[in-house]
Enzyme design. Structure first.
Site, PDB file in Angstrom:
ATOM      1  N   ARG A 149      13.696  -1.239 -13.828  1.00  0.00           N
ATOM      2  CA  ARG A 149      12.799  -0.107 -13.515  1.00  0.00           C
ATOM      3  C   ARG A 149      13.604   0.929 -12.747  1.00  0.00           C
ATOM      4  NH1 ARG A 149       9.122  -4.035 -11.977  1.00  0.00           N
ATOM      5  NH2 ARG A 149      10.122  -3.857  -9.962  1.00  0.00           N
ATOM      6  N   TYR A 202       3.356  10.050  -9.944  1.00  0.00           N
ATOM      7  CA  TYR A 202       3.399   8.578  -9.942  1.00  0.00           C
ATOM      8  C   TYR A 202       3.085   8.054  -8.534  1.00  0.00           C
ATOM      9  CZ  TYR A 202       4.930   3.774 -10.151  1.00  0.00           C
ATOM     10  OH  TYR A 202       4.956   2.404 -10.057  1.00  0.00           O
ATOM     11  N   PHE A 244      -2.923   1.246  12.851  1.00  0.00           N
ATOM     12  CA  PHE A 244      -2.875   0.765  11.452  1.00  0.00           C
ATOM     13  C   PHE A 244      -2.160   1.787  10.562  1.00  0.00           C
ATOM     14  CE2 PHE A 244      -4.209  -1.190   7.559  1.00  0.00           C
ATOM     15  CZ  PHE A 244      -4.624  -0.162   6.716  1.00  0.00           C
ATOM     16  N   ARG A 247      14.662   3.120  -0.893  1.00  0.00           N
ATOM     17  CA  ARG A 247      15.247   1.899  -0.309  1.00  0.00           C
ATOM     18  C   ARG A 247      15.475   0.848  -1.388  1.00  0.00           C
ATOM     19  NH1 ARG A 247      11.164  -1.600   2.892  1.00  0.00           N
ATOM     20  NH2 ARG A 247      10.619  -2.041   0.729  1.00  0.00           N
TER      21      ARG A 247
END
Ligand SMILES: CC(C)(C)CN1C(=O)[C@@H](CC(=O)N[C@@H](CC(=O)O)C(=O)O)O[C@H](c2cccc3ccccc23)c2cc(Cl)ccc21
Length: 356
Positions: free
Chosen positions: A208, A150, A274, A198
């Site tokens: 969910r 997933y 980034f 978290r």
């Protein structure tokens, strides 16, 4: 110059980015020309897809529609310059979908190479999300293997896409895009697993549950799926809940060596930052949630002051080694103290922290 997409469309994308992603927008904006607008579009396309996946109400009367939208998004959304969606998501995310045609026009102004990457990742991510919608995540993902699959679909693929875009822009070596898929995947899994750990309570309230049953069943009181995950929020299951939490944190930490290896191969300073900034935020978050019961009663976030400090210290591999070993050391010390008290998971945590 972005072809026939008007400046108004580009301005919309820039404005929308700031609205849907709080601190990360500034990190994207510092990317060099030839990668900045491309990444803004990629981020917004992914956010639109995520909004479709996340909406639990919009498709209640026709569940098939969600699957069709997820599987078809790469084609319908990215080919049709008039594409919009109404009634999906809320707030700025809904506004993104209602004005998605403006994102499509900017997307169509990108080079063919960039469009190929963004379309390919969107197609594979949408298909993967659709597969998991069927699995009814209300029970949590079944196994750790499905948990990794997933996370590969929703975040690992983003790593693959970005790696190919870095190469396409000419700013990073192509080899990063071919031989290093595993490392790019780990970059995504590390971030996504940190978010899932978290956001436990927030996700549970939304119906969910991403925590893998394979782990929480080992620690959950009774094998009644949906309740057990919720039961963790109750005080009497606190010890088992913390053992489950620590096992998931340890599982996420196993990706750190790959993440550091991936970033050690980047050469462009702005691209390094980034990639490095979300990573240092994630390791700090994992240290904060480890064995922390607040995870079950609220969302544990690192303080703004610490976040700013981390951003300033994400400029080189030296910075990263310092940052990662500091947080891994904190987790190891907590694990060592727990092990003395007979905690079952902490020995494994210690082993993983020693690898960092
Ligand atoms: C699910 C996710 C981890 C992929 C989301 N994701 C990220 O988390 C953002 C960070 C972000 O959005 N932070 C939020 C924090 C928050 O929302 O809690 C912020 O507003 O500061 O970073 C990732 C991201 C950045 C750099 C390199 C990456 C390599 C592989 C995978 C993802 C990578 C991201 C890059 C792109 Cl292009 C698209 C999405 C993401």
């Amino acid at each position: 110059d972005v072809g026939h997409a008007g400046d108004a469309d580009v301005r919309f994308c820039a404005d929308m980015l700031g609205r849907v992603s709080r601190s990360f927008a500034a990190v994207i904006r510092q990317l060099p020309k030839g990668l900045c607008l491309e990444t803004v579009v990629f981020y917004l396309v992914l956010r639109a897809l995520d909004t479709v996946e996340d909406d639990m109400e919009a498709f209640q009367k026709d569940p098939g529609a969600k699957l069709r939208h997820l599987r078809g998004f790469y084609h319908v959304a990215l080919e049709d310059p008039e594409f919009k969606m109404h009634g999906v998501g809320k707030g700025d995310e809904a506004r993104l979908l209602e004005n998605f045609d403006r994102v499509v026009r900017v997307f169509q102004g990108l080079t063919p190479g960039m469009r190929t990457v963004i379309k390919d990742i969107t197609r594979r991510m949408g298909a993967g999300m659709a597969d998991f919608v069927d699995k009814d995540l209300g029970q949590g993902t079944i196994s750790l293997q499905e948990y990794d699959l997933y996370c590969h679909y929703v975040a690992g693929l983003v790593g693959e896409g970005l790696t190919r875009m870095f190469a396409e822009s000419g700013l990073e070596a192509p080899d990063l895009a071919t031989s290093r898929q595993e490392l790019a995947n780990s970059m995504g899994l590390f971030l996504q697993k940190t978010n899932i750990i978290r956001d436990y309570l927030e996700d549970f309230v939304d119906g969910r549950a991403f925590w893998p049953q394979e782990v929480w069943k080992r620690h959950a009181p009774s094998a009644v799926p949906a309740q057990s995950l919720g039961a963790f929020a109750e005080a009497e299951h606190r010890e088992r809940a913390l053992a489950c939490l620590d096992e998931l944190v340890t599982n996420a930490l196993e990706h750190v060596p790959d993440c550091l290896a991936y970033m050690s191969r980047l050469h462009t300073p702005q691209i390094f930052r980034f990639c490095a900034i979300p990573q240092v935020m994630a390791i700090a978050t994992l240290e904060k949630v480890y064995h922390n019961p607040d995870v079950f009663t609220g969302v544990v976030k690192i303080r703004k002051g610490l976040a700013c400090k981390l951003i300033m210290e994400a400029n080189s591999m030296g910075d990263l080694y310092t940052c990662f070993s500091s947080f891994a050391g904190k987790i190891a010390r907590r694990a060592a103290a727990l092990e003395k008290r007979g905690d079952s998971v902490s020995a494994q945590t210690l082993r993983v922290c020693e690898e960092i």
